[in-house]
Write an enzyme that holds these catalytic residues in place. Structure first.
Site, short mmCIF file in Angstrom:
data_model
loop_
_atom_site.label_atom_id
_atom_site.label_comp_id
_atom_site.label_asym_id
_atom_site.label_seq_id
_atom_site.Cartn_x
_atom_site.Cartn_y
_atom_site.Cartn_z
N HIS A 56 27.64 27.81 -27.40
CA HIS A 56 27.00 26.91 -28.37
C HIS A 56 25.50 26.94 -28.12
O HIS A 56 25.03 26.72 -27.01
CB HIS A 56 27.54 25.49 -28.23
CG HIS A 56 29.01 25.37 -28.44
ND1 HIS A 56 29.66 25.94 -29.52
CD2 HIS A 56 29.98 24.75 -27.71
CE1 HIS A 56 30.95 25.67 -29.46
NE2 HIS A 56 31.18 24.95 -28.37
N GLY A 115 31.15 13.61 -19.84
CA GLY A 115 31.73 12.53 -19.05
C GLY A 115 32.03 12.95 -17.63
O GLY A 115 31.95 12.13 -16.70
N THR A 140 -6.13 20.99 -3.21
CA THR A 140 -5.75 19.63 -3.59
C THR A 140 -5.28 19.54 -5.03
O THR A 140 -4.22 18.97 -5.33
CB THR A 140 -6.93 18.67 -3.37
OG1 THR A 140 -7.33 18.71 -2.00
CG2 THR A 140 -6.54 17.25 -3.73
N ARG A 147 2.54 18.75 0.29
CA ARG A 147 2.98 18.61 -1.10
C ARG A 147 3.57 19.91 -1.66
O ARG A 147 4.54 19.84 -2.44
CB ARG A 147 1.82 18.11 -1.97
CG ARG A 147 1.67 16.60 -1.89
CD ARG A 147 0.49 16.06 -2.66
NE ARG A 147 0.45 14.60 -2.56
CZ ARG A 147 -0.66 13.87 -2.65
NH1 ARG A 147 -1.83 14.47 -2.86
NH2 ARG A 147 -0.61 12.55 -2.55
N ALA A 171 0.85 -1.20 0.00
CA ALA A 171 0.00 0.00 0.00
C ALA A 171 0.88 1.24 0.00
O ALA A 171 1.17 1.82 1.05
CB ALA A 171 -0.92 0.00 1.22
N GLU A 193 5.30 10.99 -1.44
CA GLU A 193 4.09 11.80 -1.23
C GLU A 193 3.18 11.76 -2.46
O GLU A 193 2.54 12.75 -2.82
CB GLU A 193 4.45 13.23 -0.83
CG GLU A 193 5.05 13.30 0.56
CD GLU A 193 4.79 14.58 1.29
OE1 GLU A 193 3.76 15.23 1.01
OE2 GLU A 193 5.60 14.93 2.16
N GLY A 194 3.13 10.60 -3.09
CA GLY A 194 2.27 10.40 -4.25
C GLY A 194 3.06 10.48 -5.53
O GLY A 194 3.69 11.50 -5.82
N THR A 195 3.06 9.40 -6.32
CA THR A 195 3.80 9.38 -7.57
C THR A 195 3.25 10.41 -8.55
O THR A 195 2.14 10.93 -8.39
CB THR A 195 3.71 7.99 -8.23
OG1 THR A 195 2.34 7.73 -8.59
CG2 THR A 195 4.21 6.90 -7.29
#
Length: 421
Positions: A314, A376, A349, A279, A155, A399-401
């Site tokens: 560049h 590199g 939210t 969040r 979960a 905290e939530g994907t």
């Protein structure tokens, strides 16, 4: 700055409890004097203490106790605790300002410093006065840690699937189960034996398995040294390696009924409500990492020469840096918007999820491009960008994907007639 100095800063500008988004001339993006004081204090703290120690702690993976204690002394820990319980009573805007600066120094140390806020937020939002005095009050008396125990092996994003149980027996509840990926889990336990009260956990557990999701769980505050609690080995993470992340096990842990946060069955709502407040600072942390990566890449691009000129000249490099800066500014503004909404007592939210997913995804791109600019050299530990790249990934996860944030956003969109400003 000390806690006293930061308290003085709070007195400078009592006119506004949040950012001055509106002035006589219209919209303003200026921080208050108080918020600017916190920003500068956190920036100086990162420069003096975090940046010099970041590489060492990344290698040793040891929790930065000394830095945590210094941050606590300066008022950068537990700052959201209301003043009546010994804290500074800061709002989400201030939390975002501080979080960006600490993460600029090292997001692992920033997480170590700020993890307390996530555990404390359910208590700030829903606990009674007695619980707040007992558990929030002690956090301002000593540099203690606490942890938010919600995620489990099965979960993570799906909080509704938690299996930890709390069964009522007389005037107590008995908790059994396990939690995983718990930030500050071990160090909160280490603080548990302090005289007068030590570290503690906010624990979400199922109290009525047959109820609807919104009514089946209850939140508890549990002393970290309670009999029956054991802590697993520190998890070795890709990034933010000095952060203490562990599994926590509960074996017939007895918790008094008065340690319920809010009411029986309200735990899921309270736990999710905490994210509306936490969040935005997490998004701000991603902005801080992005800004650090951009600064490192900008500096290197002016020093490194190819074809007789600094590589900044560049166009392909210059455009990569331009994209970094543009996205950082956008992410910061969206983050402050989400913080402003919750500070005004309105539902944020959707905006909190927007801020987190946008800041996290842009951070991932920035650190990747920063390593590319270094070439590199960016692939080894001589420069900090390889660490920044490893540290950045977690913002798309904890905290939530990012996928969960998009799910939240889309559901909020469906529930509205429109998104008119």
């Amino acid at each position: 700055p000390t806690k006293m100095a930061l308290r003085f800063a709070r007195g400078i500008n009592r006119v506004s409890s949040s950012v001055r988004c509106f002035s006589e001339g219209g919209i303003s993006f200026q921080l208050t004097d108080e918020q600017r004081a916190f920003q500068l204090a956190a920036r100086q703290f990162a420069k003096d203490f975090i940046i010099p120690a970041a590489a060492e702690h990344d290698l040793s993976m040891k929790f930065p106790h000394d830095i945590f204690n210094k941050a606590w002394e300066q008022g950068l820990v537990n700052a959201h605790i209301p003043e009546e319980y010994g804290g500074l009573g800061l709002h989400s805007i201030e939390g975002c300002v501080i979080s960006e600066e600490l993460a600029y120094g090292c997001s692992g140390m920033g997480t170590a410093v700020e993890a307390n806020t996530l555990a404390q937020m359910p208590l700030i939002l829903a606990a009674n006065d007695s619980i707040k005095k007992k558990y929030l009050g002690r956090m301002t008396e000593a540099p203690l840690k606490c942890a938010y125990c919600v995620s489990e092996p099965g979960a993570g994003s799906d909080v509704a699937a938690i299996n930890t149980r709390a069964v009522k027996k007389g005037n107590d509840y008995v908790i059994n189960g396990s939690k995983l990926w718990i930030t500050n889990g071990g160090v909160a336990r280490d603080d548990g034996d302090r005289e007068g009260g030590g570290g503690w956990y906010f624990v979400l557990a199922v109290t009525d398995p047959d109820a609807k999701v919104g009514q089946k769980m209850t939140g508890f505050v549990v002393d970290a040294n309670a009999p029956g609690i054991s802590v697993g080995d520190k998890l070795i993470n890709m990034g933010q390696r000095c952060s203490d992340t562990r599994p926590i096990f509960f074996d017939n842990v007895v918790v008094p009924e008065e340690n319920i946060i809010g009411s029986v069955g309200a735990g899921f709502k309270i736990a999710m409500g905490a994210f509306d407040n936490t969040r935005p600072p997490v998004a701000a942390g991603a902005v801080g990492v992005s800004r650090r990566a951009m600064d490192e890449a900008m500096k290197y691009s002016r020093e490194r020469e190819t074809m007789g000129t600094p590589i900044f000249n560049h166009q392909v490099i210059a455009f990569m840096l331009a994209d970094m800066a543009t996205g950082i500014e956008a992410a910061r503004l969206l983050t402050l918007k989400s913080a402003y909404e919750v500070d005004q007592g309105r539902s944020n939210t959707m905006f909190a999820s927007m801020a987190k997913v946008f800041a996290a995804e842009h951070c991932s791109k920035v650190v990747n491009d920063a390593v590319q600019i270094f070439g590199g050299a960016g692939f080894n530990t001589e420069y900090p960008v390889e660490k920044l790249m490893r540290d950045a990934k977690i913002y798309q996860l904890y905290e939530g994907t990012s996928q969960i944030q998009k799910l939240i956003i889309s559901r909020n969109m469906a529930a509205r007639d429109n998104l008119d400003p």
